[in-house]
Design a protein around this motif. Structure first.
Motif, PDB file in Angstrom:
ATOM      1  N   VAL A   1      62.286  20.548 -43.042  1.00  0.00           N
ATOM      2  CA  VAL A   1      61.624  21.735 -42.507  1.00  0.00           C
ATOM      3  C   VAL A   1      60.950  21.365 -41.189  1.00  0.00           C
ATOM      4  CG1 VAL A   1      59.758  23.415 -42.883  1.00  0.00           C
ATOM      5  CG2 VAL A   1      61.236  22.732 -44.787  1.00  0.00           C
TER       6      VAL A   1
ATOM      7  N   ARG B   1      62.950  31.818 -40.607  1.00  0.00           N
ATOM      8  CA  ARG B   1      62.701  30.585 -39.858  1.00  0.00           C
ATOM      9  C   ARG B   1      61.342  30.065 -40.333  1.00  0.00           C
ATOM     10  NH1 ARG B   1      65.676  32.244 -35.310  1.00  0.00           N
ATOM     11  NH2 ARG B   1      66.632  34.226 -35.896  1.00  0.00           N
ATOM     12  N   LEU B   2      61.146  28.784 -40.219  1.00  0.00           N
ATOM     13  CA  LEU B   2      59.968  28.200 -40.872  1.00  0.00           C
ATOM     14  C   LEU B   2      59.462  26.998 -40.074  1.00  0.00           C
ATOM     15  CD1 LEU B   2      58.173  28.154 -43.459  1.00  0.00           C
ATOM     16  CD2 LEU B   2      59.963  26.798 -44.559  1.00  0.00           C
TER      17      LEU B   2
ATOM     18  N   TYR C   1      62.749  18.204 -47.236  1.00  0.00           N
ATOM     19  CA  TYR C   1      63.651  19.346 -47.114  1.00  0.00           C
ATOM     20  C   TYR C   1      64.037  19.666 -45.674  1.00  0.00           C
ATOM     21  CZ  TYR C   1      62.741  20.205 -52.051  1.00  0.00           C
ATOM     22  OH  TYR C   1      62.662  20.083 -53.422  1.00  0.00           O
TER      23      TYR C   1
ATOM     24  N   LEU D   1      55.093  27.916 -48.576  1.00  0.00           N
ATOM     25  CA  LEU D   1      56.094  27.099 -47.908  1.00  0.00           C
ATOM     26  C   LEU D   1      57.350  26.961 -48.768  1.00  0.00           C
ATOM     27  CD1 LEU D   1      56.932  25.108 -45.633  1.00  0.00           C
ATOM     28  CD2 LEU D   1      55.706  23.324 -46.880  1.00  0.00           C
ATOM     29  N   ASP D   2      57.160  26.685 -50.035  1.00  0.00           N
ATOM     30  CA  ASP D   2      58.301  26.490 -50.942  1.00  0.00           C
ATOM     31  C   ASP D   2      59.092  27.786 -51.125  1.00  0.00           C
ATOM     32  OD1 ASP D   2      59.820  24.850 -52.851  1.00  0.00           O
ATOM     33  OD2 ASP D   2      58.956  26.179 -54.357  1.00  0.00           O
TER      34      ASP D   2
ATOM     35  N   TYR E   1      56.750  17.244 -48.057  1.00  0.00           N
ATOM     36  CA  TYR E   1      57.682  18.327 -48.401  1.00  0.00           C
ATOM     37  C   TYR E   1      58.632  18.597 -47.235  1.00  0.00           C
ATOM     38  CZ  TYR E   1      59.345  22.881 -50.036  1.00  0.00           C
ATOM     39  OH  TYR E   1      60.134  23.934 -50.444  1.00  0.00           O
ATOM     40  N   CYS E   2      58.074  18.672 -46.032  1.00  0.00           N
ATOM     41  CA  CYS E   2      58.887  19.003 -44.853  1.00  0.00           C
ATOM     42  C   CYS E   2      59.886  17.894 -44.532  1.00  0.00           C
ATOM     43  CB  CYS E   2      57.986  19.272 -43.656  1.00  0.00           C
ATOM     44  SG  CYS E   2      57.016  20.795 -43.825  1.00  0.00           S
TER      45      CYS E   2
ATOM     46  N   TYR F   1      58.366  20.649 -38.598  1.00  0.00           N
ATOM     47  CA  TYR F   1      56.996  20.237 -38.936  1.00  0.00           C
ATOM     48  C   TYR F   1      56.315  19.602 -37.731  1.00  0.00           C
ATOM     49  CZ  TYR F   1      53.223  17.419 -40.991  1.00  0.00           C
ATOM     50  OH  TYR F   1      52.010  16.845 -41.258  1.00  0.00           O
TER      51      TYR F   1
ATOM     52  N   ARG G   1      60.993  28.731 -47.835  1.00  0.00           N
ATOM     53  CA  ARG G   1      62.156  27.861 -47.571  1.00  0.00           C
ATOM     54  C   ARG G   1      63.411  28.377 -48.261  1.00  0.00           C
ATOM     55  NH1 ARG G   1      64.889  23.925 -49.982  1.00  0.00           N
ATOM     56  NH2 ARG G   1      63.538  23.953 -51.828  1.00  0.00           N
ATOM     57  N   LYS G   2      63.244  29.089 -49.339  1.00  0.00           N
ATOM     58  CA  LYS G   2      64.378  29.568 -50.126  1.00  0.00           C
ATOM     59  C   LYS G   2      64.877  30.937 -49.667  1.00  0.00           C
ATOM     60  CE  LYS G   2      62.541  26.923 -53.989  1.00  0.00           C
ATOM     61  NZ  LYS G   2      61.826  26.955 -55.293  1.00  0.00           N
TER      62      LYS G   2
END
Length: 336
Positions: A133, A114-115, A131, A105-106, A127-128, A135, A109-110
């Motif tokens: 993301v 798409r995530l 940042y 995931l980390d 985390y989501c 979820y 993201r960088k």
């Protein structure tokens, strides 16, 4: 014969009761009000997850195997280098705390991909949120492996605009689950229960044979035998086995062959099944067959998993083993 008193004595946390409700969990999850996503121009999907979460990626990969979408399943720390702006990375950690999947995931993201992430909470949710993301939170029911249908059908719902999967096939697979439940659940602990019959037969080390399209069911069966029944197990592609595995049968041991056969396997695969069965009969090797239901690949896989998973719970109880604890996994996670 097995009875409910014995089930409750050894299945202390009642895992079997959750499995009895798998069809309802599946239907409720697919009909849930989860918000759908609709990313445009996706031609590559990466499913990342470990254990029970990884099995979801295996299933989705199999479902998409005959589409124009390239699929990769990651069971580790890193996404593939092929990830780009047309890639959707789907990370799933039912607990929300799986180190390997959090690493994917980390890293993802960088990139320009798409995530979207799925979990029951934990570090992944944190985390989501941090940042921003995409979820979706899905409840864990008993354990990651028991939560399988809830996560699978929720993901099918959320990714509905992206996955080229017919809604009818999804709903039909749930209807088939309901039919299967009547045969294998704890309400049918008699000689006609196929999951119980298979569990009663297993006494050694299962050697699971499967055709390529049903690999996801075989891997899940292996994992559940290991986690629930605490049993060593092997799996073999039925075609590849004719070039290596078959030789091992020239020496007698405690290995027991289990054949997972599709309702409409490729003609050459069907021929190989018959040859393999003839070999076993000629050499007086006892084996068991498990057949898929008719219908779509979703129906085949999810119903096979249901039958085979439930057999591992019955096997655990028959061998006086609690299927729920996984102390060795806890040991690995503690030191990782």
């Amino acid at each position: 014969m097995l009875n409910h008193n014995t089930l409750n004595k050894y299945d202390v946390s009642g895992m079997y009761k959750v499995y009895d409700t798998w069809p309802k969990i599946a239907r409720d999850s697919y009909l849930s009000p989860q918000e759908l996503i609709d990313f445009d121009n996706i031609d590559h999907i990466v499913f990342a997850g470990m254990g029970g979460s990884g099995a979801i990626g295996d299933i989705l990969s199999a479902i998409l195997s005959k589409t124009n979408i390239h699929v990769a399943v990651v069971k580790g720390y890193h996404p593939p280098n092929t990830v780009d702006s047309k890639t959707l990375v789907v990370t799933t950690s039912i607990s929300g705390n799986t180190a390997e999947t959090l690493s994917v995931l980390d890293t993802a993201r960088k990139t320009k991909c798409r995530l979207i992430a799925f979990s029951s909470g934990g570090k992944m949710q944190e985390y989501c949120v941090r940042y921003k993301v995409e979820y979706r939170k899905i409840p864990k029911i008993h354990s990651p492996r028991a939560s399988f249908p809830g996560f699978l059908y929720s993901i099918l719902k959320v990714l509905g605009h992206i996955l080229p999967v017919k809604e009818k096939d999804i709903l039909d697979s749930i209807t088939d689950l309901e039919k299967t439940s009547k045969m294998i659940s704890s309400e049918n602990l008699d000689k006609d229960n196929p999951s119980l019959k298979l569990a009663e037969w297993i006494s050694g080390i299962p050697d699971i044979y499967y055709p390529f399209g049903l690999q996801a069911a075989a891997v899940r069966f292996k994992n559940s035998l290991q986690e629930n029944a605490k049993r060593h197990v092997m799996i073999e592609d039925v075609i590849e086995a004719g070039h290596n595995d078959i030789v091992a049968w020239e020496k007698k041991d405690r290995v027991q062959p289990i054949l997972i056969e599709g309702n409409d396997d490729y003609i050459k695969t069907k021929q190989r099944w018959e040859i393999l069965k003839k070999y076993f009969k000629t050499n007086k090797i006892d084996y068991r067959e498990v057949h898929s239901v008719k219908g779509s690949i979703i129906s085949k896989l999810i119903n096979l998993i249901y039958v085979l998973d439930y057999s591992t719970i019955y096997l655990a109880v028959l061998t006086k083993t609690d299927p729920s604890p996984t102390k060795s996994i806890d040991f690995i996670k503690k030191l990782s």
